[in-house]
Design a protein around this motif. Sequence first.
Motif, PDB file in Angstrom:
ATOM      1  N   ASP A 136       0.737  -1.054  -0.085  1.00  0.00           N
ATOM      2  CA  ASP A 136       0.052  -0.011   0.097  1.00  0.00           C
ATOM      3  C   ASP A 136       0.888   1.294   0.095  1.00  0.00           C
ATOM      4  O   ASP A 136       0.483   2.254  -0.771  1.00  0.00           O
ATOM      5  CB  ASP A 136      -0.763  -0.041   1.258  1.00  0.00           C
ATOM      6  CG  ASP A 136      -1.859  -0.943   1.082  1.00  0.00           C
ATOM      7  OD1 ASP A 136      -1.962  -1.571   0.148  1.00  0.00           O
ATOM      8  OD2 ASP A 136      -2.513  -1.368   2.149  1.00  0.00           O
ATOM      9  N   VAL A 140       1.148   4.245  -2.970  1.00  0.00           N
ATOM     10  CA  VAL A 140       0.993   5.636  -2.699  1.00  0.00           C
ATOM     11  C   VAL A 140       2.189   6.587  -3.183  1.00  0.00           C
ATOM     12  O   VAL A 140       2.105   7.487  -3.996  1.00  0.00           O
ATOM     13  CB  VAL A 140       0.794   5.830  -1.006  1.00  0.00           C
ATOM     14  CG1 VAL A 140       0.698   7.369  -1.035  1.00  0.00           C
ATOM     15  CG2 VAL A 140      -0.442   5.297  -0.622  1.00  0.00           C
ATOM     16  N   ALA A 204      -9.427   6.491  -4.109  1.00  0.00           N
ATOM     17  CA  ALA A 204      -9.296   6.866  -2.949  1.00  0.00           C
ATOM     18  C   ALA A 204     -10.842   6.373  -2.145  1.00  0.00           C
ATOM     19  O   ALA A 204     -10.447   5.911  -0.729  1.00  0.00           O
ATOM     20  CB  ALA A 204      -9.376   8.598  -2.762  1.00  0.00           C
ATOM     21  N   ALA A 207     -10.218   2.634  -1.600  1.00  0.00           N
ATOM     22  CA  ALA A 207      -9.078   2.349  -0.453  1.00  0.00           C
ATOM     23  C   ALA A 207      -9.413   2.533   0.800  1.00  0.00           C
ATOM     24  O   ALA A 207      -8.945   2.130   1.814  1.00  0.00           O
ATOM     25  CB  ALA A 207      -7.908   3.075  -0.729  1.00  0.00           C
ATOM     26  N   SER A 208     -10.486   3.428   1.082  1.00  0.00           N
ATOM     27  CA  SER A 208     -10.835   3.473   2.533  1.00  0.00           C
ATOM     28  C   SER A 208     -11.570   2.252   2.991  1.00  0.00           C
ATOM     29  O   SER A 208     -11.451   2.304   4.176  1.00  0.00           O
ATOM     30  CB  SER A 208     -11.799   4.665   2.447  1.00  0.00           C
ATOM     31  OG  SER A 208     -13.156   4.315   1.461  1.00  0.00           O
ATOM     32  N   MET A 211      -7.328   0.073   2.926  1.00  0.00           N
ATOM     33  CA  MET A 211      -6.126   0.827   3.405  1.00  0.00           C
ATOM     34  C   MET A 211      -5.848   1.344   4.741  1.00  0.00           C
ATOM     35  O   MET A 211      -6.906   1.833   5.384  1.00  0.00           O
ATOM     36  CB  MET A 211      -5.616   1.877   2.288  1.00  0.00           C
ATOM     37  CG  MET A 211      -4.284   2.572   2.144  1.00  0.00           C
ATOM     38  SD  MET A 211      -3.900   3.648   0.975  1.00  0.00           S
ATOM     39  CE  MET A 211      -3.871   2.510  -0.336  1.00  0.00           C
ATOM     40  N   ASP A 212      -4.642   1.124   5.299  1.00  0.00           N
ATOM     41  CA  ASP A 212      -4.283   1.851   6.850  1.00  0.00           C
ATOM     42  C   ASP A 212      -4.711   3.420   6.692  1.00  0.00           C
ATOM     43  O   ASP A 212      -4.595   3.985   5.709  1.00  0.00           O
ATOM     44  CB  ASP A 212      -2.910   1.639   7.009  1.00  0.00           C
ATOM     45  CG  ASP A 212      -2.638   2.258   8.316  1.00  0.00           C
ATOM     46  OD1 ASP A 212      -1.940   3.404   8.142  1.00  0.00           O
ATOM     47  OD2 ASP A 212      -2.982   1.760   9.361  1.00  0.00           O
ATOM     48  N   THR A 213      -5.388   3.752   7.669  1.00  0.00           N
ATOM     49  CA  THR A 213      -5.812   5.123   7.898  1.00  0.00           C
ATOM     50  C   THR A 213      -4.720   5.958   7.437  1.00  0.00           C
ATOM     51  O   THR A 213      -5.204   7.047   6.743  1.00  0.00           O
ATOM     52  CB  THR A 213      -6.496   5.514   9.308  1.00  0.00           C
ATOM     53  OG1 THR A 213      -7.322   4.369   9.459  1.00  0.00           O
ATOM     54  CG2 THR A 213      -6.960   6.789   9.449  1.00  0.00           C
ATOM     55  N   HIS A 216      -3.873   5.964   3.864  1.00  0.00           N
ATOM     56  CA  HIS A 216      -5.302   6.586   3.145  1.00  0.00           C
ATOM     57  C   HIS A 216      -5.462   8.135   2.977  1.00  0.00           C
ATOM     58  O   HIS A 216      -5.524   8.733   2.060  1.00  0.00           O
ATOM     59  CB  HIS A 216      -6.626   6.060   3.680  1.00  0.00           C
ATOM     60  CG  HIS A 216      -7.678   6.263   2.753  1.00  0.00           C
ATOM     61  ND1 HIS A 216      -8.672   7.407   3.292  1.00  0.00           N
ATOM     62  CD2 HIS A 216      -8.228   5.943   1.833  1.00  0.00           C
ATOM     63  CE1 HIS A 216      -9.598   7.216   2.357  1.00  0.00           C
ATOM     64  NE2 HIS A 216      -9.296   6.736   1.390  1.00  0.00           N
ATOM     65  N   GLN A 217      -4.706   8.755   4.349  1.00  0.00           N
ATOM     66  CA  GLN A 217      -4.643  10.131   4.352  1.00  0.00           C
ATOM     67  C   GLN A 217      -3.481  10.522   3.192  1.00  0.00           C
ATOM     68  O   GLN A 217      -3.932  11.614   2.629  1.00  0.00           O
ATOM     69  CB  GLN A 217      -4.627  10.705   5.796  1.00  0.00           C
ATOM     70  CG  GLN A 217      -4.312  12.033   5.938  1.00  0.00           C
ATOM     71  CD  GLN A 217      -5.685  12.747   5.386  1.00  0.00           C
ATOM     72  OE1 GLN A 217      -6.885  12.240   6.098  1.00  0.00           O
ATOM     73  NE2 GLN A 217      -5.414  13.784   4.530  1.00  0.00           N
ATOM     74  N   LEU A 219      -3.095   9.028   0.576  1.00  0.00           N
ATOM     75  CA  LEU A 219      -3.457   8.910  -0.668  1.00  0.00           C
ATOM     76  C   LEU A 219      -4.179  10.058  -1.242  1.00  0.00           C
ATOM     77  O   LEU A 219      -4.358  10.536  -2.209  1.00  0.00           O
ATOM     78  CB  LEU A 219      -4.208   7.582  -0.736  1.00  0.00           C
ATOM     79  CG  LEU A 219      -5.059   7.305  -1.970  1.00  0.00           C
ATOM     80  CD1 LEU A 219      -3.909   7.093  -3.369  1.00  0.00           C
ATOM     81  CD2 LEU A 219      -5.611   5.959  -1.963  1.00  0.00           C
TER      82      LEU A 219
END
Length: 319
Positions: A136, A140, A204, A207-208, A211-213, A216-217, A219
Amino acid sequence: MSTTQRPEFMIDSWDFTQHPAQEITSDFNQSEKAWFHVQRDVEGVSDWLLTCGVPEPLVDAVLTEDTRPRFDRIKDGFLLILRGVNLITGGAPEDMLSLRILYYKGNIYSFRRRPFKALQVIRERLHDQQGPETLDDLLVMMIEQLNVRIEELLDVAEERLEILELDELHDTSKSQQQLTALHKRLLRLSRFIRPQVAALDKLAVDASKWMDTELHQWLLNERDTTQRLLESLDMMLEQIWMLREHLQQAVAEKMNRNTYWLSMIAGVFLPISFLTGVFGINIGGMPGVDDDNAFWIFCSVLAGIAFFEFLLLRRLRFW
């Protein structure tokens, strides 16, 4: 195909089951948290993908020639197609290169035809054991590096546009040619960056869910960066249109001013030309033919008429 010998199409391969990631030198059909970076136009790629369990429709999707940026959610993963600037020596940066990313059953497969500076940076960091920690994170970072190269290209274009704005009155013809060339380059960029924003929007949102928080931010930040690049691109295109209109207006005003002065000169010489034409008739009966002072008298009359017209035009405020 032997699984212990590196295939010709395999550019790089990394195992992310451990940190730092380790380069894969054998067993290239492994299917757990690995990144395979592939030269897609080398023979044997499709057979290898099928051996790895990738469905045939996905194989066709990642190997097809003409693509636009897009995101497609599929079973056991997704397909993400992005574009990056062409930094190959002698190439046009606006001729953006296609990067196909297939996330399938825990592995990432990336496909290129020509080298990507963005991916070269990531590969160098992995070799220095300073690269991404997870797949992940790798995804990114790929998007981040693509944005960095696009931003560098737009910075160069913006500097060029500022120079043209300062030099626009020195050589309007040359400025018009350079503006046209710059306009074409930016339009090519816009053709791919606009759908790229839409593709990253879909990624995005998807991925929410997995994906890890924190990642994801990151991203979301890169998605916003791509949006900002598109807005900057649109602004530069508007600037080019305004500058071209300004140059066209300046050329039109210059032509109108020249036409005006030519009309003024023609107006002053019209009666004078009429008199010289009349007195230039070579027939009998012309006054002053036998007078030695007639020529100078005639010149004085013409000068007087010209001076009178000058005063009249000044009084009527023609200039």
